[in-house]
Design a protein around this motif. Sequence first.
Motif, PDB file in Angstrom:
ATOM      1  N   VAL A 126       0.851  -1.197   0.000  1.00  0.00           N
ATOM      2  CA  VAL A 126       0.000   0.000   0.000  1.00  0.00           C
ATOM      3  C   VAL A 126       0.884   1.243   0.000  1.00  0.00           C
ATOM      4  CG1 VAL A 126      -1.671   1.357   1.335  1.00  0.00           C
ATOM      5  CG2 VAL A 126      -2.018  -1.110   1.026  1.00  0.00           C
ATOM      6  N   ALA A 127       1.917   1.249   0.840  1.00  0.00           N
ATOM      7  CA  ALA A 127       2.825   2.406   0.894  1.00  0.00           C
ATOM      8  C   ALA A 127       3.526   2.610  -0.454  1.00  0.00           C
ATOM      9  CB  ALA A 127       3.849   2.215   2.007  1.00  0.00           C
ATOM     10  N   GLY A 128       3.945   1.523  -1.090  1.00  0.00           N
ATOM     11  CA  GLY A 128       4.594   1.637  -2.397  1.00  0.00           C
ATOM     12  C   GLY A 128       3.650   2.172  -3.455  1.00  0.00           C
ATOM     13  N   ALA A 129       2.435   1.655  -3.481  1.00  0.00           N
ATOM     14  CA  ALA A 129       1.448   2.108  -4.466  1.00  0.00           C
ATOM     15  C   ALA A 129       1.110   3.580  -4.264  1.00  0.00           C
ATOM     16  CB  ALA A 129       0.188   1.247  -4.375  1.00  0.00           C
ATOM     17  N   LEU A 130       0.956   3.978  -3.006  1.00  0.00           N
ATOM     18  CA  LEU A 130       0.661   5.383  -2.711  1.00  0.00           C
ATOM     19  C   LEU A 130       1.841   6.289  -3.063  1.00  0.00           C
ATOM     20  CD1 LEU A 130      -1.295   5.046   0.658  1.00  0.00           C
ATOM     21  CD2 LEU A 130      -2.199   5.779  -1.575  1.00  0.00           C
ATOM     22  N   HIS A 131       3.051   5.782  -2.890  1.00  0.00           N
ATOM     23  CA  HIS A 131       4.229   6.571  -3.266  1.00  0.00           C
ATOM     24  C   HIS A 131       4.212   6.887  -4.756  1.00  0.00           C
ATOM     25  CE1 HIS A 131       8.258   8.135  -3.521  1.00  0.00           C
ATOM     26  NE2 HIS A 131       8.436   7.349  -4.562  1.00  0.00           N
ATOM     27  N   ILE A 132       3.839   5.921  -5.565  1.00  0.00           N
ATOM     28  CA  ILE A 132       3.804   6.135  -7.019  1.00  0.00           C
ATOM     29  C   ILE A 132       2.867   7.294  -7.348  1.00  0.00           C
ATOM     30  CG2 ILE A 132       3.051   5.136  -9.223  1.00  0.00           C
ATOM     31  CD1 ILE A 132       4.059   2.403  -8.038  1.00  0.00           C
ATOM     32  N   VAL A 133       1.678   7.259  -6.796  1.00  0.00           N
ATOM     33  CA  VAL A 133       0.696   8.301  -7.086  1.00  0.00           C
ATOM     34  C   VAL A 133       1.189   9.660  -6.573  1.00  0.00           C
ATOM     35  CG1 VAL A 133      -1.674   9.085  -6.694  1.00  0.00           C
ATOM     36  CG2 VAL A 133      -1.209   6.657  -7.086  1.00  0.00           C
ATOM     37  N   ALA A 134       1.681   9.687  -5.346  1.00  0.00           N
ATOM     38  CA  ALA A 134       2.142  10.950  -4.756  1.00  0.00           C
ATOM     39  C   ALA A 134       3.330  11.513  -5.529  1.00  0.00           C
ATOM     40  CB  ALA A 134       2.512  10.742  -3.290  1.00  0.00           C
ATOM     41  N   TRP A 135       4.275  10.653  -5.899  1.00  0.00           N
ATOM     42  CA  TRP A 135       5.461  11.124  -6.629  1.00  0.00           C
ATOM     43  C   TRP A 135       5.065  11.697  -7.983  1.00  0.00           C
ATOM     44  CZ3 TRP A 135       8.383  10.532 -11.000  1.00  0.00           C
ATOM     45  CH2 TRP A 135       9.687  11.032 -10.949  1.00  0.00           C
ATOM     46  N   CYS A 136       4.191  11.009  -8.680  1.00  0.00           N
ATOM     47  CA  CYS A 136       3.743  11.493  -9.996  1.00  0.00           C
ATOM     48  C   CYS A 136       2.977  12.808  -9.856  1.00  0.00           C
ATOM     49  CB  CYS A 136       2.903  10.443 -10.699  1.00  0.00           C
ATOM     50  SG  CYS A 136       3.859   9.000 -11.233  1.00  0.00           S
ATOM     51  N   ARG A 137       2.208  12.944  -8.799  1.00  0.00           N
ATOM     52  CA  ARG A 137       1.463  14.180  -8.554  1.00  0.00           C
ATOM     53  C   ARG A 137       2.440  15.327  -8.280  1.00  0.00           C
ATOM     54  NH1 ARG A 137      -1.687  12.551  -4.343  1.00  0.00           N
ATOM     55  NH2 ARG A 137      -3.384  11.922  -5.706  1.00  0.00           N
ATOM     56  N   GLU A 138       3.471  15.068  -7.487  1.00  0.00           N
ATOM     57  CA  GLU A 138       4.427  16.097  -7.099  1.00  0.00           C
ATOM     58  C   GLU A 138       5.456  16.405  -8.192  1.00  0.00           C
ATOM     59  OE1 GLU A 138       6.154  14.730  -3.417  1.00  0.00           O
ATOM     60  OE2 GLU A 138       4.165  14.463  -2.537  1.00  0.00           O
ATOM     61  N   HIS A 139       5.678  15.469  -9.087  1.00  0.00           N
ATOM     62  CA  HIS A 139       6.704  15.614 -10.136  1.00  0.00           C
ATOM     63  C   HIS A 139       6.114  15.271 -11.513  1.00  0.00           C
ATOM     64  CE1 HIS A 139       9.674  15.708  -6.876  1.00  0.00           C
ATOM     65  NE2 HIS A 139       9.013  14.694  -6.363  1.00  0.00           N
ATOM     66  N   PRO A 140       5.124  16.024 -11.967  1.00  0.00           N
ATOM     67  CA  PRO A 140       4.452  15.642 -13.213  1.00  0.00           C
ATOM     68  C   PRO A 140       5.361  15.653 -14.444  1.00  0.00           C
ATOM     69  CG  PRO A 140       3.756  17.832 -12.499  1.00  0.00           C
ATOM     70  CD  PRO A 140       4.575  17.256 -11.396  1.00  0.00           C
ATOM     71  N   VAL A 141       6.347  16.525 -14.472  1.00  0.00           N
ATOM     72  CA  VAL A 141       7.251  16.555 -15.633  1.00  0.00           C
ATOM     73  C   VAL A 141       8.109  15.293 -15.642  1.00  0.00           C
ATOM     74  CG1 VAL A 141       9.225  17.763 -16.669  1.00  0.00           C
ATOM     75  CG2 VAL A 141       7.232  19.055 -15.874  1.00  0.00           C
ATOM     76  N   GLU A 142       8.693  14.965 -14.497  1.00  0.00           N
ATOM     77  CA  GLU A 142       9.504  13.754 -14.426  1.00  0.00           C
ATOM     78  C   GLU A 142       8.644  12.503 -14.600  1.00  0.00           C
ATOM     79  OE1 GLU A 142      13.350  14.364 -11.780  1.00  0.00           O
ATOM     80  OE2 GLU A 142      11.525  14.937 -10.697  1.00  0.00           O
ATOM     81  N   ALA A 143       7.415  12.550 -14.149  1.00  0.00           N
ATOM     82  CA  ALA A 143       6.518  11.416 -14.351  1.00  0.00           C
ATOM     83  C   ALA A 143       6.302  11.155 -15.839  1.00  0.00           C
ATOM     84  CB  ALA A 143       5.187  11.660 -13.640  1.00  0.00           C
ATOM     85  N   GLN A 144       6.299  12.213 -16.640  1.00  0.00           N
ATOM     86  CA  GLN A 144       6.172  12.042 -18.099  1.00  0.00           C
ATOM     87  C   GLN A 144       7.374  11.291 -18.656  1.00  0.00           C
ATOM     88  OE1 GLN A 144       3.655  12.643 -20.081  1.00  0.00           O
ATOM     89  NE2 GLN A 144       2.351  13.935 -18.842  1.00  0.00           N
ATOM     90  N   VAL A 145       8.546  11.494 -18.073  1.00  0.00           N
ATOM     91  CA  VAL A 145       9.740  10.763 -18.500  1.00  0.00           C
ATOM     92  C   VAL A 145       9.532   9.273 -18.232  1.00  0.00           C
ATOM     93  CG1 VAL A 145      12.224  10.430 -18.135  1.00  0.00           C
ATOM     94  CG2 VAL A 145      11.263  12.750 -18.161  1.00  0.00           C
ATOM     95  N   LEU A 146       9.086   8.948 -17.020  1.00  0.00           N
ATOM     96  CA  LEU A 146       8.843   7.541 -16.693  1.00  0.00           C
ATOM     97  C   LEU A 146       7.747   6.953 -17.565  1.00  0.00           C
ATOM     98  CD1 LEU A 146       9.070   7.471 -12.783  1.00  0.00           C
ATOM     99  CD2 LEU A 146      10.833   6.906 -14.463  1.00  0.00           C
ATOM    100  N   LEU A 147       6.731   7.736 -17.845  1.00  0.00           N
ATOM    101  CA  LEU A 147       5.637   7.274 -18.690  1.00  0.00           C
ATOM    102  C   LEU A 147       6.136   6.948 -20.103  1.00  0.00           C
ATOM    103  CD1 LEU A 147       2.583   6.786 -18.950  1.00  0.00           C
ATOM    104  CD2 LEU A 147       2.336   9.197 -19.508  1.00  0.00           C
ATOM    105  N   ALA A 148       7.078   7.743 -20.604  1.00  0.00           N
ATOM    106  CA  ALA A 148       7.629   7.498 -21.942  1.00  0.00           C
ATOM    107  C   ALA A 148       8.368   6.165 -21.987  1.00  0.00           C
ATOM    108  CB  ALA A 148       8.563   8.638 -22.346  1.00  0.00           C
ATOM    109  N   GLY A 149       9.103   5.843 -20.954  1.00  0.00           N
ATOM    110  CA  GLY A 149       9.839   4.589 -20.886  1.00  0.00           C
ATOM    111  C   GLY A 149      11.224   4.681 -21.498  1.00  0.00           C
ATOM    112  N   PRO A 150      12.119   3.793 -21.078  1.00  0.00           N
ATOM    113  CA  PRO A 150      13.499   3.851 -21.552  1.00  0.00           C
ATOM    114  C   PRO A 150      13.653   3.544 -23.036  1.00  0.00           C
ATOM    115  CG  PRO A 150      13.165   1.897 -20.209  1.00  0.00           C
ATOM    116  CD  PRO A 150      11.910   2.717 -20.106  1.00  0.00           C
ATOM    117  N   ASP A 151      12.806   2.690 -23.576  1.00  0.00           N
ATOM    118  CA  ASP A 151      12.921   2.367 -25.007  1.00  0.00           C
ATOM    119  C   ASP A 151      12.670   3.593 -25.876  1.00  0.00           C
ATOM    120  OD1 ASP A 151      13.613  -0.301 -24.605  1.00  0.00           O
ATOM    121  OD2 ASP A 151      11.519  -0.926 -24.512  1.00  0.00           O
ATOM    122  N   ALA A 152      11.704   4.424 -25.492  1.00  0.00           N
ATOM    123  CA  ALA A 152      11.411   5.640 -26.251  1.00  0.00           C
ATOM    124  C   ALA A 152      12.553   6.644 -26.155  1.00  0.00           C
ATOM    125  CB  ALA A 152      10.114   6.268 -25.761  1.00  0.00           C
TER     126      ALA A 152
END
Length: 187
Positions: free
Chosen positions: A85-111
Amino acid sequence: MPRPARYTVDVLLDAAAELLAADGPAAVTMSAVARAAGAPSGSVYHRFPTRAALCGELWIRTEERFQEGFLEALSSAEDPQQRCVAGALHIVAWCREHPVEAQVLLAGPDALGMADWPEPLTGRRKRLQRKLRKVLSELPDDAGRVNAALIDVPYAIVRRHLRARQAIPVSADAIVADCARALIGPS
């Protein structure tokens, strides 16, 4: 005494992340990063010999920043369900707090051209992946359920909002927490 660098690696990577968030991975070019940072192109090439090195460093920096708190969350309790639960909540909170960097993760390393990254970057990525696998292997539940609780559900929730360029609503927290609890039973 030499003067401090005006265009640091972080300044250039921040510009690259902003370009990616606005226009996708293809927008991250050496000249576009230089323009976005207001730097001479030589400053970019001085720090990153190729686009692959720039993109690889962007990915690794983002993954390191994300993973630091994620691994901490996954180690925050004795109970595996609470850890998930803590890990899952961290993902949401981190993406909320770092939306630009979250876009990097969303793109993925292959892209971001992972196949062409210099070896030191692929080595760093492998070390990050090993650390993550070690922590995940310490969770006693079925790997498929753990992956669903920690990856599939949280990323599905945040992906929708990130792609739409919307803030991630507070209600997302309850959804991922409820799903993690349902997937990972109490010990």
